[in-house]
Design a protein around this motif. Sequence first.
Motif, PDB file in Angstrom:
ATOM      1  N   ARG A 206       0.869  -1.188   0.000  1.00  0.00           N
ATOM      2  CA  ARG A 206       0.000   0.000   0.000  1.00  0.00           C
ATOM      3  C   ARG A 206       0.899   1.229   0.000  1.00  0.00           C
ATOM      4  O   ARG A 206       2.125   1.103  -0.091  1.00  0.00           O
ATOM      5  CB  ARG A 206      -0.867  -0.020   1.259  1.00  0.00           C
ATOM      6  CG  ARG A 206      -0.018   0.057   2.503  1.00  0.00           C
ATOM      7  CD  ARG A 206      -0.830   0.112   3.764  1.00  0.00           C
ATOM      8  NE  ARG A 206       0.038   0.507   4.857  1.00  0.00           N
ATOM      9  CZ  ARG A 206      -0.099   0.117   6.106  1.00  0.00           C
ATOM     10  NH1 ARG A 206      -1.092  -0.666   6.441  1.00  0.00           N
ATOM     11  NH2 ARG A 206       0.730   0.544   7.037  1.00  0.00           N
TER      12      ARG A 206
ATOM     13  N   LEU B 101       3.147   4.496  -0.603  1.00  0.00           N
ATOM     14  CA  LEU B 101       4.091   4.895  -1.646  1.00  0.00           C
ATOM     15  C   LEU B 101       4.628   3.690  -2.422  1.00  0.00           C
ATOM     16  O   LEU B 101       4.816   3.767  -3.639  1.00  0.00           O
ATOM     17  CB  LEU B 101       5.252   5.682  -1.021  1.00  0.00           C
ATOM     18  CG  LEU B 101       6.276   6.253  -1.995  1.00  0.00           C
ATOM     19  CD1 LEU B 101       5.634   7.249  -2.965  1.00  0.00           C
ATOM     20  CD2 LEU B 101       7.428   6.931  -1.253  1.00  0.00           C
TER      21      LEU B 101
ATOM     22  N   ASP C 237      10.251  -9.588   3.872  1.00  0.00           N
ATOM     23  CA  ASP C 237      10.374  -8.945   5.185  1.00  0.00           C
ATOM     24  C   ASP C 237      11.816  -8.460   5.286  1.00  0.00           C
ATOM     25  O   ASP C 237      12.742  -9.281   5.384  1.00  0.00           O
ATOM     26  CB  ASP C 237      10.058  -9.990   6.269  1.00  0.00           C
ATOM     27  CG  ASP C 237      10.321  -9.459   7.669  1.00  0.00           C
ATOM     28  OD1 ASP C 237      10.786  -8.309   7.805  1.00  0.00           O
ATOM     29  OD2 ASP C 237      10.071 -10.212   8.627  1.00  0.00           O
TER      30      ASP C 237
ATOM     31  N   ASN D 168      11.808   1.084   0.361  1.00  0.00           N
ATOM     32  CA  ASN D 168      10.700   1.948   0.748  1.00  0.00           C
ATOM     33  C   ASN D 168      10.062   1.518   2.069  1.00  0.00           C
ATOM     34  O   ASN D 168       9.514   2.336   2.793  1.00  0.00           O
ATOM     35  CB  ASN D 168       9.651   1.915  -0.381  1.00  0.00           C
ATOM     36  CG  ASN D 168       8.314   2.466   0.057  1.00  0.00           C
ATOM     37  OD1 ASN D 168       8.147   3.677   0.169  1.00  0.00           O
ATOM     38  ND2 ASN D 168       7.351   1.584   0.330  1.00  0.00           N
TER      39      ASN D 168
ATOM     40  N   TYR E  27      11.617   6.190  15.374  1.00  0.00           N
ATOM     41  CA  TYR E  27      11.557   6.367  13.910  1.00  0.00           C
ATOM     42  C   TYR E  27      12.573   7.410  13.417  1.00  0.00           C
ATOM     43  O   TYR E  27      13.375   7.107  12.510  1.00  0.00           O
ATOM     44  CB  TYR E  27      10.117   6.704  13.500  1.00  0.00           C
ATOM     45  CG  TYR E  27       9.909   7.012  12.045  1.00  0.00           C
ATOM     46  CD1 TYR E  27      10.054   6.024  11.068  1.00  0.00           C
ATOM     47  CD2 TYR E  27       9.566   8.294  11.627  1.00  0.00           C
ATOM     48  CE1 TYR E  27       9.866   6.312   9.722  1.00  0.00           C
ATOM     49  CE2 TYR E  27       9.364   8.596  10.291  1.00  0.00           C
ATOM     50  CZ  TYR E  27       9.515   7.604   9.342  1.00  0.00           C
ATOM     51  OH  TYR E  27       9.323   7.902   8.012  1.00  0.00           O
TER      52      TYR E  27
ATOM     53  N   MET F  19       2.581  12.165   3.594  1.00  0.00           N
ATOM     54  CA  MET F  19       1.610  11.475   2.722  1.00  0.00           C
ATOM     55  C   MET F  19       0.463  10.886   3.531  1.00  0.00           C
ATOM     56  O   MET F  19       0.637  10.469   4.669  1.00  0.00           O
ATOM     57  CB  MET F  19       2.308  10.317   1.989  1.00  0.00           C
ATOM     58  CG  MET F  19       3.367  10.758   1.015  1.00  0.00           C
ATOM     59  SD  MET F  19       4.091   9.310   0.221  1.00  0.00           S
ATOM     60  CE  MET F  19       4.863   8.487   1.585  1.00  0.00           C
TER      61      MET F  19
ATOM     62  N   ARG G 269      -1.625   8.132   4.786  1.00  0.00           N
ATOM     63  CA  ARG G 269      -1.301   6.715   5.007  1.00  0.00           C
ATOM     64  C   ARG G 269      -2.496   5.972   5.554  1.00  0.00           C
ATOM     65  O   ARG G 269      -3.361   6.552   6.184  1.00  0.00           O
ATOM     66  CB  ARG G 269      -0.196   6.559   6.054  1.00  0.00           C
ATOM     67  CG  ARG G 269       1.094   7.163   5.719  1.00  0.00           C
ATOM     68  CD  ARG G 269       2.116   6.879   6.823  1.00  0.00           C
ATOM     69  NE  ARG G 269       2.258   5.465   7.112  1.00  0.00           N
ATOM     70  CZ  ARG G 269       2.179   4.951   8.343  1.00  0.00           C
ATOM     71  NH1 ARG G 269       1.920   5.708   9.371  1.00  0.00           N
ATOM     72  NH2 ARG G 269       2.346   3.640   8.524  1.00  0.00           N
TER      73      ARG G 269
HETATM   74  N1  LIG Z   1       3.775   8.815   5.145  1.00  0.00           N
HETATM   75  C1  LIG Z   1       4.538   9.866   5.318  1.00  0.00           C
HETATM   76  O1  LIG Z   1       4.049  10.955   5.612  1.00  0.00           O
HETATM   77  C2  LIG Z   1       6.025   9.750   5.159  1.00  0.00           C
HETATM   78  C3  LIG Z   1       6.825  10.888   5.397  1.00  0.00           C
HETATM   79  C4  LIG Z   1       8.208  10.792   5.229  1.00  0.00           C
HETATM   80  C5  LIG Z   1       8.768   9.610   4.846  1.00  0.00           C
HETATM   81  N2  LIG Z   1       7.976   8.510   4.624  1.00  0.00           N
HETATM   82  C6  LIG Z   1       8.624   7.272   4.189  1.00  0.00           C
HETATM   83  O2  LIG Z   1       7.993   6.825   3.008  1.00  0.00           O
HETATM   84  C7  LIG Z   1       8.054   5.393   2.921  1.00  0.00           C
HETATM   85  C8  LIG Z   1       6.689   4.825   2.613  1.00  0.00           C
HETATM   86  O3  LIG Z   1       5.772   5.298   3.560  1.00  0.00           O
HETATM   87  P1  LIG Z   1       4.184   5.086   3.424  1.00  0.00           P
HETATM   88  O4  LIG Z   1       3.552   6.319   3.928  1.00  0.00           O
HETATM   89  O5  LIG Z   1       3.853   4.578   2.107  1.00  0.00           O
HETATM   90  O6  LIG Z   1       3.981   3.993   4.591  1.00  0.00           O
HETATM   91  P2  LIG Z   1       3.203   2.625   4.667  1.00  0.00           P
HETATM   92  O7  LIG Z   1       1.932   2.710   3.933  1.00  0.00           O
HETATM   93  O8  LIG Z   1       3.148   2.268   6.115  1.00  0.00           O
HETATM   94  O9  LIG Z   1       4.200   1.663   3.885  1.00  0.00           O
HETATM   95  C9  LIG Z   1       5.331   1.083   4.447  1.00  0.00           C
HETATM   96  C10 LIG Z   1       5.121  -0.386   4.468  1.00  0.00           C
HETATM   97  O10 LIG Z   1       6.289  -1.067   4.933  1.00  0.00           O
HETATM   98  C11 LIG Z   1       5.825  -2.151   5.711  1.00  0.00           C
HETATM   99  N3  LIG Z   1       6.824  -2.763   6.551  1.00  0.00           N
HETATM  100  C12 LIG Z   1       7.027  -2.630   7.881  1.00  0.00           C
HETATM  101  N4  LIG Z   1       7.987  -3.456   8.292  1.00  0.00           N
HETATM  102  C13 LIG Z   1       8.412  -4.135   7.206  1.00  0.00           C
HETATM  103  C14 LIG Z   1       9.367  -5.143   6.990  1.00  0.00           C
HETATM  104  N5  LIG Z   1      10.086  -5.630   8.006  1.00  0.00           N
HETATM  105  N6  LIG Z   1       9.556  -5.625   5.751  1.00  0.00           N
HETATM  106  C15 LIG Z   1       8.830  -5.156   4.718  1.00  0.00           C
HETATM  107  N7  LIG Z   1       7.885  -4.219   4.848  1.00  0.00           N
HETATM  108  C16 LIG Z   1       7.679  -3.703   6.093  1.00  0.00           C
HETATM  109  C17 LIG Z   1       4.700  -1.545   6.520  1.00  0.00           C
HETATM  110  O11 LIG Z   1       3.904  -2.532   7.157  1.00  0.00           O
HETATM  111  P3  LIG Z   1       3.266  -2.193   8.605  1.00  0.00           P
HETATM  112  O12 LIG Z   1       2.238  -1.170   8.407  1.00  0.00           O
HETATM  113  O13 LIG Z   1       2.703  -3.500   9.080  1.00  0.00           O
HETATM  114  O14 LIG Z   1       4.372  -1.733   9.491  1.00  0.00           O
HETATM  115  C18 LIG Z   1       3.989  -0.786   5.432  1.00  0.00           C
HETATM  116  O15 LIG Z   1       3.068  -1.586   4.748  1.00  0.00           O
HETATM  117  C19 LIG Z   1       8.646   4.932   4.262  1.00  0.00           C
HETATM  118  O16 LIG Z   1      10.004   4.646   4.086  1.00  0.00           O
HETATM  119  C20 LIG Z   1       8.466   6.121   5.156  1.00  0.00           C
HETATM  120  O17 LIG Z   1       9.432   6.162   6.183  1.00  0.00           O
HETATM  121  C21 LIG Z   1       6.625   8.552   4.769  1.00  0.00           C
END
Ligand SMILES: NC(=O)c1ccc[n+]([C@@H]2O[C@H](COP(=O)([O-])OP(=O)(O)OC[C@H]3O[C@@H](n4cnc5c(N)ncnc54)[C@H](OP(=O)(O)O)[C@@H]3O)[C@@H](O)[C@H]2O)c1
Lengths: 213, 241
Positions: free
Chosen positions: B11, B13, B56, B84, B158, B191, B193
């Motif tokens: 899901r 990004l 994972d 990601n 984090y 973003m 989420r």
């Molecule tokens: N959303 C924001 O506002 C934001 C801002 C700055 C940077 N970012 C970065 O952007 C990237 C994507 O974020 P997103 O908003 O798309 O978040 P997201 O929807 O939570 O996507 C990240 C995915 O990685 C999964 N994950 C957790 N542990 C893992 C593992 N051990 N192996 C593989 N996958 C794993 C998460 O699962 P679980 O939900 O079960 O943990 C989640 O499905 C991340 O690197 C985040 O740090 C996001």
Amino acid sequence: MAVLITKQNTIFDKELKSIFEREGYTVFIAGENEPTGYIDMYIDTSNYRSDKDTFLIRDGLDEKIIREVYEENVLNSMRLLENYLPYLEKGTGKRICFLTSHEASINETTHDNGYAYKMSKAAMHNLYPMVMNILADDGYTIRIYDPLLSNGHNTNEQTKKQCKINNIVCDKLSAEGAFNYFVRKRGTEHDDPLRNDENRIVFRDALGREHTW
Amino acid sequence: MKSVIITGADRGLGLSLSKEYLNSGYTVFAGKYLEDYTLLEDLQETNKNLHIIKLDVDSRESISSAVEAVSKITNNTLDVLISNAALMGEVNCTLRKPPMDIEAVWRSFSVNALGPARLVELFLPLLDNSKRKRLCFVSSEVSCINLMRHRIGEGFPYPMSKSSMNMGIRIMFNDLYPQDYTFRLYHPGWMKRIQHDGSRSEEAMYDPDDIAAHAIKYFETDLKDEQRLVMIDFRSQEWPF
Ligand SMILES: NC(=O)c1ccc[n+]([C@@H]2O[C@H](COP(=O)([O-])OP(=O)(O)OC[C@H]3O[C@@H](n4cnc5c(N)ncnc54)[C@H](OP(=O)(O)O)[C@@H]3O)[C@@H](O)[C@H]2O)c1
């Protein structure tokens, strides 16, 4: 004035303790000589390195070493801070000091190894401003110091040899520098917030140089 | 056909990037981590170039199996790696709200900082066989030590993990850039989420689809200054780290 030093693992740590004692401070050591009431200054000397932290990415990450170093430099460090914060709250000095190295500067490092130490310290570098954002309003100040030593942290023959070549500051001098850096105030002028160096979270080394994160 | 692996693609990004790369003609290996999410399977129905692989990033065994799966399909090569996945959940780990959940600091580090490094280590033999050799990492502005705005109430793990990740990337860059690897470090902005309770964080500002459309341009374009390791955001601004 009362100061708590978290560890006495290295020559530097021991020199630092004796300098604080020489200057009339009451010195507590975590786990050895615990404070009973308050402390004015908290000095975390955690700065652990492993001799085996030399692998390249192609060699494969040694996750056992990474965990060992992270445990000491980050997890244990955070436990110690949480544990001793109540003593700092009761004191008037409210100064928190940590050790690091410019080698763990994301911007400065030119190394292709040292994942365990550098990644652990980068985590701590990120923690310092968060800690200050929480505590600064209550009068806390922070000092981050690079002792520029590796002989204090390791005793094996190879490291000793490296230090003979690279050492630019001996432990005693470095500890004298740390003492002054830790106890002095940083520049402020006429309560002007733009001229208040305490607002900047920086780190300086034993030669007085400021490094980037 | 060019190939890319994207972690955490169930899901957000990761999923949006998978769509973008499919539209750009890539063979996409989408890392599946969440068993109960089927958005990738839905996407696969209309995209035969999408391969869903269990991944994972906290497990070397899991990554090794993914390497094997990719290798079989691409004949032992990989062009682009996108790290990601991230662990972002709420944890009680801050000062003045004792006790701190210290193990959470390690868990974040292990997924967010070691995860990308493990991924590079284990996929290197495949990446070595590609001319592209592009390594892309999704980081965050919370890794910017000089601009730290986290205060009480916000957890430590984090942001700390993202600075460790940046450091790991720097060390890899020092090592691999001279070996013809190129690096991308990206801050996607705030973003929307899907939260752990299933709700969407509507107060956030950007849609992951819009961010992915920008990110892919940055990831795919060759730069004149590849020797500079910088972090770019969704507006192409540079962030200090
Ligand atoms: N959303 C924001 O506002 C934001 C801002 C700055 C940077 N970012 C970065 O952007 C990237 C994507 O974020 P997103 O908003 O798309 O978040 P997201 O929807 O939570 O996507 C990240 C995915 O990685 C999964 N994950 C957790 N542990 C893992 C593992 N051990 N192996 C593989 N996958 C794993 C998460 O699962 P679980 O939900 O079960 O943990 C989640 O499905 C991340 O690197 C985040 O740090 C996001």
